[in-house]
Design a protein around this motif. Sequence first.
Motif, PDB file in Angstrom:
ATOM      1  N   GLY A 279      -8.785   9.847  10.626  1.00 25.18           N
ATOM      2  CA  GLY A 279      -9.435   8.554  10.523  1.00 25.18           C
ATOM      3  C   GLY A 279      -9.149   7.702  11.743  1.00 25.18           C
ATOM      4  O   GLY A 279      -8.424   8.107  12.654  1.00 25.18           O
ATOM      5  N   ARG A 280      -9.707   6.519  11.756  1.00 20.60           N
ATOM      6  CA  ARG A 280      -9.531   5.596  12.867  1.00 20.60           C
ATOM      7  C   ARG A 280      -8.253   4.787  12.670  1.00 20.60           C
ATOM      8  O   ARG A 280      -7.982   4.303  11.570  1.00 20.60           O
ATOM      9  N   ILE A 281      -7.469   4.639  13.732  1.00 28.79           N
ATOM     10  CA  ILE A 281      -6.284   3.789  13.665  1.00 28.79           C
ATOM     11  C   ILE A 281      -6.757   2.342  13.692  1.00 28.79           C
ATOM     12  O   ILE A 281      -7.256   1.849  14.709  1.00 28.79           O
ATOM     13  N   SER A 282      -6.601   1.645  12.563  1.00 23.44           N
ATOM     14  CA  SER A 282      -7.089   0.269  12.466  1.00 23.44           C
ATOM     15  C   SER A 282      -6.004  -0.759  12.772  1.00 23.44           C
ATOM     16  O   SER A 282      -6.321  -1.890  13.167  1.00 23.44           O
ATOM     17  N   SER A 283      -4.735  -0.393  12.588  1.00 23.44           N
ATOM     18  CA  SER A 283      -3.622  -1.292  12.934  1.00 23.44           C
ATOM     19  C   SER A 283      -2.432  -0.460  13.379  1.00 23.44           C
ATOM     20  O   SER A 283      -1.975   0.425  12.642  1.00 23.44           O
ATOM     21  N   GLN A 284      -1.925  -0.759  14.567  1.00 20.64           N
ATOM     22  CA  GLN A 284      -0.767  -0.051  15.088  1.00 20.64           C
ATOM     23  C   GLN A 284       0.525  -0.578  14.470  1.00 20.64           C
ATOM     24  O   GLN A 284       0.577  -1.668  13.901  1.00 20.64           O
ATOM     25  N   PHE A 285       1.568   0.199  14.614  1.00 24.45           N
ATOM     26  CA  PHE A 285       2.908  -0.184  14.161  1.00 24.45           C
ATOM     27  C   PHE A 285       3.424  -1.364  14.992  1.00 24.45           C
ATOM     28  O   PHE A 285       3.186  -1.452  16.200  1.00 24.45           O
ATOM     29  N   GLY A 286       4.143  -2.269  14.339  1.00 24.78           N
ATOM     30  CA  GLY A 286       4.852  -3.332  15.044  1.00 24.78           C
ATOM     31  C   GLY A 286       4.067  -4.606  15.285  1.00 24.78           C
ATOM     32  O   GLY A 286       4.627  -5.572  15.829  1.00 24.78           O
TER      33      GLY A 286
ATOM     34  N   ILE B  16      -4.507   3.777   8.869  1.00 24.49           N
ATOM     35  CA  ILE B  16      -5.551   4.749   9.209  1.00 24.49           C
ATOM     36  C   ILE B  16      -6.742   4.468   8.304  1.00 24.49           C
ATOM     37  O   ILE B  16      -6.680   4.673   7.088  1.00 24.49           O
ATOM     38  N   ALA B  17      -7.827   3.968   8.889  1.00 26.04           N
ATOM     39  CA  ALA B  17      -9.012   3.626   8.105  1.00 26.04           C
ATOM     40  C   ALA B  17      -9.803   4.883   7.766  1.00 26.04           C
ATOM     41  O   ALA B  17      -9.993   5.771   8.604  1.00 26.04           O
ATOM     42  N   ALA B  18     -10.283   4.948   6.509  1.00 27.09           N
ATOM     43  CA  ALA B  18     -11.083   6.080   6.040  1.00 27.09           C
ATOM     44  C   ALA B  18     -11.813   5.641   4.779  1.00 27.09           C
ATOM     45  O   ALA B  18     -11.391   4.687   4.113  1.00 27.09           O
ATOM     46  N   PRO B  19     -12.892   6.314   4.426  1.00 28.65           N
ATOM     47  CA  PRO B  19     -13.633   5.930   3.220  1.00 28.65           C
ATOM     48  C   PRO B  19     -12.788   6.086   1.957  1.00 28.65           C
ATOM     49  O   PRO B  19     -11.910   6.954   1.872  1.00 28.65           O
ATOM     50  N   THR B  20     -13.038   5.226   0.983  1.00 25.07           N
ATOM     51  CA  THR B  20     -12.375   5.343  -0.320  1.00 25.07           C
ATOM     52  C   THR B  20     -12.590   6.743  -0.889  1.00 25.07           C
ATOM     53  O   THR B  20     -13.701   7.269  -0.866  1.00 25.07           O
TER      54      THR B  20
ATOM     55  N   LEU C 183      -5.546   9.515  -2.948  1.00 23.93           N
ATOM     56  CA  LEU C 183      -6.829   9.248  -2.312  1.00 23.93           C
ATOM     57  C   LEU C 183      -6.807   7.862  -1.677  1.00 23.93           C
ATOM     58  O   LEU C 183      -6.205   6.919  -2.212  1.00 23.93           O
ATOM     59  N   VAL C 184      -7.472   7.727  -0.534  1.00 21.10           N
ATOM     60  CA  VAL C 184      -7.545   6.451   0.166  1.00 21.10           C
ATOM     61  C   VAL C 184      -8.190   5.399  -0.732  1.00 21.10           C
ATOM     62  O   VAL C 184      -9.131   5.675  -1.484  1.00 21.10           O
ATOM     63  N   GLY C 185      -7.649   4.177  -0.655  1.00 20.40           N
ATOM     64  CA  GLY C 185      -8.205   3.088  -1.447  1.00 20.40           C
ATOM     65  C   GLY C 185      -8.012   1.751  -0.767  1.00 20.40           C
ATOM     66  O   GLY C 185      -7.738   1.670   0.438  1.00 20.40           O
ATOM     67  N   ALA C 186      -8.142   0.679  -1.566  1.00 24.32           N
ATOM     68  CA  ALA C 186      -8.018  -0.684  -1.053  1.00 24.32           C
ATOM     69  C   ALA C 186      -7.247  -1.535  -2.050  1.00 24.32           C
ATOM     70  O   ALA C 186      -7.609  -2.683  -2.317  1.00 24.32           O
ATOM     71  N   THR C 187      -6.168  -0.966  -2.606  1.00 27.12           N
ATOM     72  CA  THR C 187      -5.349  -1.700  -3.568  1.00 27.12           C
ATOM     73  C   THR C 187      -4.246  -2.465  -2.841  1.00 27.12           C
ATOM     74  O   THR C 187      -3.823  -2.092  -1.751  1.00 27.12           O
ATOM     75  N   GLY C 188      -3.759  -3.553  -3.460  1.00 24.43           N
ATOM     76  CA  GLY C 188      -2.728  -4.369  -2.829  1.00 24.43           C
ATOM     77  C   GLY C 188      -3.338  -5.375  -1.865  1.00 24.43           C
ATOM     78  O   GLY C 188      -4.481  -5.809  -2.020  1.00 24.43           O
TER      79      GLY C 188
ATOM     80  N   THR D  10      -7.711  -5.604   3.749  1.00 24.89           N
ATOM     81  CA  THR D  10      -9.024  -6.133   4.146  1.00 24.89           C
ATOM     82  C   THR D  10     -10.109  -5.073   3.976  1.00 24.89           C
ATOM     83  O   THR D  10     -11.291  -5.364   4.171  1.00 24.89           O
ATOM     84  N   GLY D  11      -9.720  -3.843   3.636  1.00 23.07           N
ATOM     85  CA  GLY D  11     -10.671  -2.753   3.455  1.00 23.07           C
ATOM     86  C   GLY D  11      -9.917  -1.473   3.176  1.00 23.07           C
ATOM     87  O   GLY D  11      -8.679  -1.419   3.247  1.00 23.07           O
ATOM     88  N   PRO D  12     -10.642  -0.389   2.825  1.00 22.92           N
ATOM     89  CA  PRO D  12      -9.974   0.873   2.480  1.00 22.92           C
ATOM     90  C   PRO D  12      -9.274   1.503   3.683  1.00 22.92           C
ATOM     91  O   PRO D  12      -9.855   1.617   4.761  1.00 22.92           O
ATOM     92  N   HIS D  13      -8.037   1.890   3.478  1.00 23.28           N
ATOM     93  CA  HIS D  13      -7.271   2.565   4.526  1.00 23.28           C
ATOM     94  C   HIS D  13      -5.967   3.100   3.920  1.00 23.28           C
ATOM     95  O   HIS D  13      -5.579   2.718   2.802  1.00 23.28           O
ATOM     96  N   LEU D  14      -5.300   3.953   4.655  1.00 22.61           N
ATOM     97  CA  LEU D  14      -3.945   4.399   4.308  1.00 22.61           C
ATOM     98  C   LEU D  14      -2.954   3.656   5.190  1.00 22.61           C
ATOM     99  O   LEU D  14      -3.082   3.651   6.419  1.00 22.61           O
ATOM    100  N   HIS D  15      -1.979   3.031   4.567  1.00 29.30           N
ATOM    101  CA  HIS D  15      -0.822   2.511   5.305  1.00 29.30           C
ATOM    102  C   HIS D  15       0.249   3.591   5.223  1.00 29.30           C
ATOM    103  O   HIS D  15       0.797   3.852   4.152  1.00 29.30           O
TER     104      HIS D  15
END
Length: 362
Positions: free
Chosen positions: A243-250, A268-272, A331-336, A339-344
């Motif tokens: 997936g696309r890196i939507s936010s880097q560490f730090g 890492i942004a990815a579809p739900t 599975l990737v989601g948008a809980t918590g 701003t959109g679906p991604h894996l932290h």
Amino acid sequence: MPYSSAQLIRVLPWVFSCLAMCLIAGCSSVSETSVSKEPVTSSTTGTGTPENTSQKQQQPQIPAGKEQTANTRLLKNPQLSGKAGPLAQVRPPRGYAISTSYPRPVREHALPPHSPVPGGIALLKVGSIDSPAPEVTFEKSPVYVTRRGSDWVAAVGVPLKAETGEHTVTIVRDGQTTERLQFTVIETEYETQSLTIANKRKVNPNPDDQARIERDWVQIQKAKTTFSEHAQPDLVLGWPLKGRISSQFGLRRIYNGQPRSPHSGLDIAAPTGTPIVAPADGKVIETGDFFFNGQTAFVDHGHGLITMYCHMSKTNVAVGDTLSKGDTIGLVGATGRVTGPHLHLGVLLNGQMVNPTLLLSD
């Protein structure tokens, strides 16, 4: 009187037998002189712990009042060049008895690059493999120690909020000799990220939310500080999804115009519904639906290496499950708070959140 050929043939076996007996006796004599026959005895240390002294060298006499100096040593940080960057080295203190009666480690473990910055991993030489692996702690937490070449190397997770300058690890050898090794944390720059969160309570929780956050914190901290001594892992991880890196560490985070804690993982942004897979073998030690992290799972890979997976739409594992690399965690989601679906993706060493990109490998 000269012997006939027939007589020589008859005596040759006897001559060879005598020579063989002499050779055996000579070999036995060499073995006896090269192996110490001192009896094995045991003594009791000052702490009441039995100690095998059969292979210890004679310890130097410690003058009265000098016991603390002899047992606790502060070692500065000589910088050495190495494949992964400069390393801090500890040499055994003078008079320290070295034991070689333990099994050598079967193999070296892959290590990340030396990165002694806030949120990085500092690689420190903590002794020679001619002695048993020492116990190393940082801020009272046990540290990952493995072999590299002829040295024991500690991989220390540096806190993301660590100040630059000198920091100290504690080294215990054979459960007795204590040393303190200093290493230097150097400055690094992390960018600032501003985000708008639609759910205002995720930025300014109400009292009920705050009570839940405190309960979550206890559960999460227990998982983060796990240190198990089952099979030691390489400090290399596969990617849990593409997936696309939507936010880097730090990143320094600002939510709705308000500064908050730095970003302690990799987004890492990815579809739900995109599967999230285990980046290495491990065991599930915690799952939950938390106020900020949403649906989350923690996986213990051994020796203080923990991975966490947040904001999932579905958790496919339960506490106690044993995972192989590539098994589905959720599975990737948008809980918590999102701003959109991604894996932290979070990675911990000795209880500290470290930059996942230091361990991720293609």
